[in-house]
Write an enzyme that holds these catalytic residues in place. Structure first.
Site, PDB file in Angstrom:
ATOM      1  N   ARG A   1     -39.049  68.192 -38.632  1.00  0.00           N
ATOM      2  CA  ARG A   1     -39.877  67.149 -38.009  1.00  0.00           C
ATOM      3  C   ARG A   1     -40.482  67.711 -36.745  1.00  0.00           C
ATOM      4  NH1 ARG A   1     -39.843  62.612 -40.518  1.00  0.00           N
ATOM      5  NH2 ARG A   1     -41.244  61.562 -39.088  1.00  0.00           N
TER       6      ARG A   1
ATOM      7  N   CYS B   1     -51.027  58.994 -38.123  1.00  0.00           N
ATOM      8  CA  CYS B   1     -49.864  59.581 -38.799  1.00  0.00           C
ATOM      9  C   CYS B   1     -49.786  59.137 -40.270  1.00  0.00           C
ATOM     10  CB  CYS B   1     -48.606  59.235 -38.026  1.00  0.00           C
ATOM     11  SG  CYS B   1     -47.270  60.374 -38.342  1.00  0.00           S
TER      12      CYS B   1
ATOM     13  N   HIS C   1     -49.202  59.329 -31.761  1.00  0.00           N
ATOM     14  CA  HIS C   1     -48.708  57.991 -31.427  1.00  0.00           C
ATOM     15  C   HIS C   1     -48.745  57.847 -29.907  1.00  0.00           C
ATOM     16  CE1 HIS C   1     -47.011  57.140 -35.420  1.00  0.00           C
ATOM     17  NE2 HIS C   1     -46.527  58.366 -35.433  1.00  0.00           N
TER      18      HIS C   1
END
Ligand code: GLN
Length: 239
Positions: free
Chosen positions: A125, A91, A190
């Site tokens: 997001r 990320c 993640h």
């Protein structure tokens, strides 16, 4: 056999327990009797030669501080990537592997250009489980969790890790997730990524050993029933 691993700026970029990736790499070496030279690199430290470098994710603010640290070590990191060292960036760390990350209404964050990519802040997001179909791993999937607003675009010889089956990936438009250029890997996954993707962890370890010893290394398989059960449990989930 031995492998040297550097964890870059864990005090700044370690969102969602990305250090679980380093724990996985160390354990999967140690379980096979492979000695691990491990170094944690923090602000002000000079980055030395290693077989594998890991950097996690973080918010724009932490990326700003890490950007300056990475740029002060840019020539060393570029030389290491050219020499075949393995890099894994998650990320925010991934974004700084490219040419730049342009946050919302802030100065552009220059990257170290060890892959031909760039990132610009998006208006929403992307948050949720991700399943990626790959063509270089067995099983041919990668799973994880994304939480980013940055939109990453790949150029030139930089190819994606795979095609998004569930989730958004690099930018929610081109269907790609992650990136690879030679032995430099980046991803938005993640989770942390490697505990639930043991096949990718071993793939990276084999590349790092090949870089160190100059010949292909095939790792002895481990009993990954639990890890792959966790992997498969995410594949069933969607947003
Ligand atoms: N700040 C970056 C973004 O929002 C990276 C976030 C992260 O590392 N999860 O895209």
């Amino acid at each position: 056999m031995k492998i040297s691993i550097a964890h870059l700026y864990p005090k700044l970029l370690n969102l969602y327990g990305d250090m679980g990736n380093v724990i996985t790499l160390k354990k999967r070496c140690q379980w096979r009797g492979i000695e691990v030279d491990f170094e944690e690199v923090n602000s002000g430290d000079k980055i030395k030669e290693h077989d594998l470098y890991f950097i996690g994710g973080g918010q724009d603010k932490q990326q700003e501080e890490v950007k300056d640290e990475l740029l002060s070590n840019k020539s060393e990191l570029q030389a290491q990537s050219k020499d075949g060292a393995v890099f894994l960036g998650i990320c925010g760390g991934y974004q700084l592997f490219g040419h730049y990350y342009q946050p919302h209404d802030k100065d552009k964050l220059e990257g170290i250009s060890i892959m031909d990519a760039y990132t610009v802040a998006g208006n929403k997001r992307f948050i949720g489980n991700v399943t990626v179909k790959t063509d270089f791993l067995t099983p041919n999937t990668l799973v994880g969790f994304e939480n980013h607003s940055g939109l990453t675009y790949l150029q030139g010889g930089t190819k994606p890790l795979g095609i998004v089956r569930v989730g958004n990936g690099n930018n929610g438009k081109d269907g790609f997730e992650g990136a690879r250029f030679h032995n430099v890997f980046g991803t938005y996954l993640h989770g942390s990524l490697l505990p639930k993707n043991p096949h990718f962890a071993d793939y990276l370890i084999e590349l790092a050993l090949e870089k160190r010893y100059g010949e292909k290394v095939k790792l002895e398989p481990l009993d990954d029933n639990i890890e792959l059960a966790a992997h498969n449990s995410v594949i069933c989930k969607s947003y």
